[in-house]
Design a protein around this motif. Structure first.
Motif, mmCIF file in Angstrom:
data_model
loop_
_atom_site.group_PDB
_atom_site.id
_atom_site.type_symbol
_atom_site.label_atom_id
_atom_site.label_comp_id
_atom_site.label_asym_id
_atom_site.label_seq_id
_atom_site.Cartn_x
_atom_site.Cartn_y
_atom_site.Cartn_z
ATOM 1 N N GLU A 1 0.151 5.234 0.857
ATOM 2 C CA GLU A 1 -0.834 6.178 1.394
ATOM 3 C C GLU A 1 -2.215 5.522 1.523
ATOM 4 O OE1 GLU A 1 -0.527 9.663 -1.101
ATOM 5 O OE2 GLU A 1 1.505 10.067 -0.408
ATOM 6 N N GLY A 2 -2.223 4.265 1.998
ATOM 7 C CA GLY A 2 -3.463 3.555 2.267
ATOM 8 C C GLY A 2 -4.114 2.874 1.073
ATOM 9 N N GLU A 3 -3.573 3.075 -0.129
ATOM 10 C CA GLU A 3 -4.145 2.479 -1.346
ATOM 11 C C GLU A 3 -3.313 1.277 -1.781
ATOM 12 O OE1 GLU A 3 -4.664 3.582 -6.051
ATOM 13 O OE2 GLU A 3 -4.746 5.218 -4.606
ATOM 14 N N VAL A 4 -3.981 0.132 -2.010
ATOM 15 C CA VAL A 4 -3.286 -1.071 -2.476
ATOM 16 C C VAL A 4 -2.814 -0.828 -3.910
ATOM 17 C CG1 VAL A 4 -3.481 -3.534 -2.994
ATOM 18 C CG2 VAL A 4 -4.643 -2.596 -0.990
ATOM 19 N N VAL A 5 -1.490 -0.967 -4.122
ATOM 20 C CA VAL A 5 -0.927 -0.784 -5.458
ATOM 21 C C VAL A 5 -0.350 -2.065 -6.039
ATOM 22 C CG1 VAL A 5 -0.482 1.683 -5.156
ATOM 23 C CG2 VAL A 5 1.292 0.037 -4.559
ATOM 24 N N LYS B 1 0.849 -1.188 0.000
ATOM 25 C CA LYS B 1 0.000 0.000 0.000
ATOM 26 C C LYS B 1 0.888 1.242 0.000
ATOM 27 C CE LYS B 1 -3.868 -1.926 2.631
ATOM 28 N NZ LYS B 1 -4.670 -1.776 3.857
#
Length: 139
Positions: free
Chosen positions: A18-22, A16
């Motif tokens: 900044e909290g977003e799964v990449v 992740k």
């Protein structure tokens, strides 16, 4: 027992920013790598050394220990003619040629009338990485 050089480690991970799964391999094939062979980013591998089989850990890797800080000097202005009439878009990844003739990955960051700005920083440069890692096996 700490992981040792040349052991084959098998993991599942989720990355992740900044909290977003990449990125993730959960529900897919495990990632296998040879420990201490520079196959993983150093900051991740060094934080896994004392993990055991079956253990899950949240691991934060600062940018400096991942893909480095974003370096503004790695941006370059290129004449648009060098793209041979290709239809270009901001954010488009392309293969470029480094100063020594090596192949490098660049991303188009700006398109003007006569020039194109490309950035050869790694796409994750300057970003802190938050991993959830599960060690599946140590061999």
């Amino acid at each position: 027992m700490a992981m040792q050089k040349d052991q084959v480690i098998s993991i599942n991970y989720e990355l992740k920013i900044e909290g977003e799964v990449v990125d993730s391999n959960i529900g897919k094939d495990a990632l296998e790598f040879t420990f201490d062979s520079e196959q993983l980013i150093p900051g991740l591998e060094s934080r896994m050394i004392d993990m055991n089989e079956g253990e899950t850990r949240e691991i934060n890797v600062p940018a400096a220990e991942a893909y480095g800080e974003h370096n503004p000097a790695m941006k370059q202005i290129v004449p648009i003619e060098q793209f041979g009439g290709l239809e270009l878009e901001v954010g488009m990844p392309m293969q470029g040629q480094g100063q020594n003739g090596e192949s490098i990955q660049v991303v188009i960051t700006e398109i003007l009338e006569d020039t194109v700005e490309v950035d050869s920083n790694h796409p994750l440069a300057g970003k802190d990485l938050d991993f959830t890692v599960t060690v599946l096996s140590i061999k």
